[in-house]
Scaffold this motif. Sequence first.
Motif, short mmCIF file in Angstrom:
data_model
loop_
_atom_site.label_atom_id
_atom_site.label_comp_id
_atom_site.label_asym_id
_atom_site.label_seq_id
_atom_site.Cartn_x
_atom_site.Cartn_y
_atom_site.Cartn_z
N GLU A 138 0.86 -1.18 0.00
CA GLU A 138 0.00 0.00 0.00
C GLU A 138 0.90 1.23 0.00
OE1 GLU A 138 -3.10 -0.03 -0.39
OE2 GLU A 138 -3.49 -2.17 -0.12
N CYS A 147 -3.46 0.39 -9.70
CA CYS A 147 -4.75 1.07 -9.84
C CYS A 147 -5.78 0.55 -8.83
CB CYS A 147 -5.29 0.91 -11.25
SG CYS A 147 -4.17 1.51 -12.54
N VAL A 148 -6.52 1.47 -8.26
CA VAL A 148 -7.50 1.08 -7.24
C VAL A 148 -8.62 0.23 -7.83
CG1 VAL A 148 -7.03 3.09 -5.79
CG2 VAL A 148 -8.78 3.24 -7.57
N ARG A 163 -2.20 5.15 -8.67
CA ARG A 163 -1.12 4.85 -7.73
C ARG A 163 0.15 4.41 -8.47
NH1 ARG A 163 -3.41 1.11 -3.01
NH2 ARG A 163 -3.89 -0.24 -4.75
N SER A 218 -14.84 9.60 -7.70
CA SER A 218 -13.39 9.71 -7.88
C SER A 218 -13.03 10.73 -8.93
CB SER A 218 -12.80 8.34 -8.26
OG SER A 218 -12.92 7.44 -7.18
#
Length: 288
Positions: free
Chosen positions: A19, A105-106, A231, A272
Motif C-alpha cells: 500500500e 490502480c485502485v 497509484r 473519484s
Amino acid sequence: MVLEELGPDKTVCLPRHCECEIEAPLCAGWLNPLKMKAISDLAGPQVLDKAFRYKLIGSHSGVKLCRWTKSMLRGRGGCYKHTFYGIESHRCMETTPSLACTNKCVFCWRHHTNPVGTEWRWKMDPAETILQESVEKHQNMIHGFRGVPGVLPERYEEGMAVKHCALSLVGEPIMYPEINTFLRLLHTRRISSFLVTNAQFPEEIRTLVPVTQLYVSVDASTKDSLKKIDRPLFKDFWPRFLGSLKALGEKSPCMSNNCSRSSIGLFTFAASNGSRTQSKSSVETGGK
C-alpha cells in the motif's frame, strides 16, 4: 506496507501487501533478481493461475479465455471491440507478454495479484516462444468447448484459428523489451493487434511499430487524481502521462498499412474522477 527481508542486499514489497506511496522506493514488486528469475515463481501470479484461470507462459507471460470469447462461441454478443472495430470475440486471444505493471490502480480487477515495478528485471523469454505457447494454450482452452451444449459448431471451428490478439490481459505489455518483435510476429501470422498501455511510457510509444489498434488509458485528468486512482510507481508519473498522450498524437495517421489506429480510453469512477469531465476534455487534446 509490509516488507519481507530476503538478505542483506534486498528487501521486497510483495504486491498483495503493498500500500505504498509514490516515494516508497522499495515497493518494486520483485524478489531479489539473484534468487528469483521468473515472475511466474512469485505467489501473486500463482493466484492468477488458480483463482482467475490464467495459463502462465514461461517466465513473465500469460493467456486467458475472455468471457466475451465464451459468449460469442454460444452465438451471443461480443465485447466493445466487436462493436467499435469489428473484432470477433470468439477469434480473439487475450494475452500479455508482461505480468508486471508500473501502477497499482485502485480499480484493478486482478486484485493486485501481479507484481509491480518501474523497469524490467526478469529473465526474458523470446517473443517467438511467448506467441507460440499463447496460441497453443488458447486453442487448448477453446478445445474444451467442443460439444458443450449451446456452443455453435461453426463458431467453435472459427475460434480455433486466432485472428486477433488483445494485449490487455494484465500488467503493462509495452514493458516487454521485445514488444516490437512480438507485434511483428503477430502481423506475420495475419493476427491483428490491440495493445492497451497505461500512459507511463512515452518513449516506448514513440518507438512502437505499427499496431492495428493502439489504446492509451486515461484514468484521471489531474496530477492529484491520477496519483490517487492509478497509484503509479514512477516519481515523474505526470510528465510521463502527458508525454504519452503527446506521443500518441504523433503516431502516423492511418492512411497506409504502416500506421496504427489510436484512441484514448476515458474511464470514469463514481466519487473519484467523474466530476472532472471538463479537465479530461483538456487532457484529451494532448493526444489528438
